[in-house]
Design a protein around this motif. Structure first.
Motif, short mmCIF file in Angstrom:
data_model
loop_
_atom_site.label_atom_id
_atom_site.label_comp_id
_atom_site.label_asym_id
_atom_site.label_seq_id
_atom_site.Cartn_x
_atom_site.Cartn_y
_atom_site.Cartn_z
N TYR A 73 -12.19 38.19 -24.04
CA TYR A 73 -11.12 37.86 -24.97
C TYR A 73 -11.56 38.11 -26.40
N TYR A 75 -10.06 36.98 -30.62
CA TYR A 75 -9.12 36.18 -31.41
C TYR A 75 -8.29 37.08 -32.30
N ASN A 76 -6.96 36.94 -32.22
CA ASN A 76 -6.06 37.57 -33.17
C ASN A 76 -5.91 36.64 -34.37
N LYS A 78 -7.64 32.83 -35.46
CA LYS A 78 -8.64 31.85 -35.06
C LYS A 78 -8.61 30.66 -36.02
N MET A 137 -8.73 27.46 -26.15
CA MET A 137 -7.99 27.70 -27.38
C MET A 137 -7.74 26.40 -28.15
N GLU A 141 -3.81 28.98 -32.46
CA GLU A 141 -4.57 30.21 -32.25
C GLU A 141 -3.79 31.20 -31.39
N THR A 142 -4.08 32.47 -31.63
CA THR A 142 -3.55 33.55 -30.80
C THR A 142 -4.76 34.33 -30.30
N VAL A 143 -4.83 34.47 -28.99
CA VAL A 143 -5.98 35.12 -28.36
C VAL A 143 -5.48 36.18 -27.38
N THR A 171 -1.68 38.33 -24.33
CA THR A 171 -1.85 37.69 -25.62
C THR A 171 -1.13 36.35 -25.57
N THR A 173 -0.34 32.61 -27.47
CA THR A 173 -0.30 31.82 -28.70
C THR A 173 -0.10 30.37 -28.29
#
Length: 183
Positions: A73, A75-76, A78, A137, A141-143, A171, A173
């Motif tokens: 993974y 992080y978009n 974090k 998460m 956060e978006t991962v 993805t 969120t």
């Protein structure tokens, strides 16, 4: 003649008193199917891992992390301040999409809608990769996760959208975490 009749009766008595014997199975299973299946799955995982590793090595600008549960993974978005992560029993709200490893959308975030999930207690129909990914998460956060097929939809795929044994990316969120009273 009388002795012969006694002899016959004695033989019948002896034969009739014999204990029953267990029946033997007609066919014996050697467990070879399970062994062959395990070998097939190991080969499939190695092949998928190689594809994912190649994607990671080609993407020099993104810092991927691996998880001991068998997925990767990055992080978009974090959160470096908060320490609150979902725990057993917490109610989380999130959105997610499903894409193939090339980035083609299979199921969009809009199609999935806003999801609510009680961590490790819900029978919600989520793939194991998403259930495990949510736990690492923090709120907001978006991962983006790269899941091998056994962490995704595995043998079943998604009817008319995704074939069997296909690795995916998703993805997620994490919108909110409502802690349970037990935590």
């Amino acid at each position: 003649m009388r002795n012969f009749l006694y002899f016959i009766l004695f033989l019948l008595f002896v034969v009739a008193c014999k204990s029953p014997e267990a029946r033997r199975p007609e066919q014996r299973s050697s467990g070879s199917f399970i062994k062959e299946s395990a070998e097939r799955n190991k080969k499939l995982y190695k092949k998928e891992e190689a594809v994912i590793t190649k994607i990671i090595s080609q993407n020099k600008t993104t810092e991927f992390e691996s998880n001991p549960n068998g997925f990767w993974y990055f992080y978009n978005v974090k959160d470096t301040v908060s320490t609150l992560m979902p725990k057993f029993g917490d109610l989380v709200t999130f959105t997610y999409d499903v894409k193939d490893l090339d980035g083609t959308t299979i199921v969009s975030e809009v199609e999935n809608g806003l999801q609510k999930y009680q961590v490790d207690q819900s029978n919600q129909d989520l793939i194991s990769g998403i259930r495990e990914g949510i736990k690492i998460m923090k709120e907001g956060e978006t991962v983006t996760f790269l899941f091998p097929s056994y962490k995704a939809f595995g043998y079943y795929g998604i009817q008319e959208k995704l074939g069997a044994n296909v690795p995916i990316q998703s993805t997620i969120t994490l919108r909110s975490i409502e802690t349970s009273e037990e935590n």
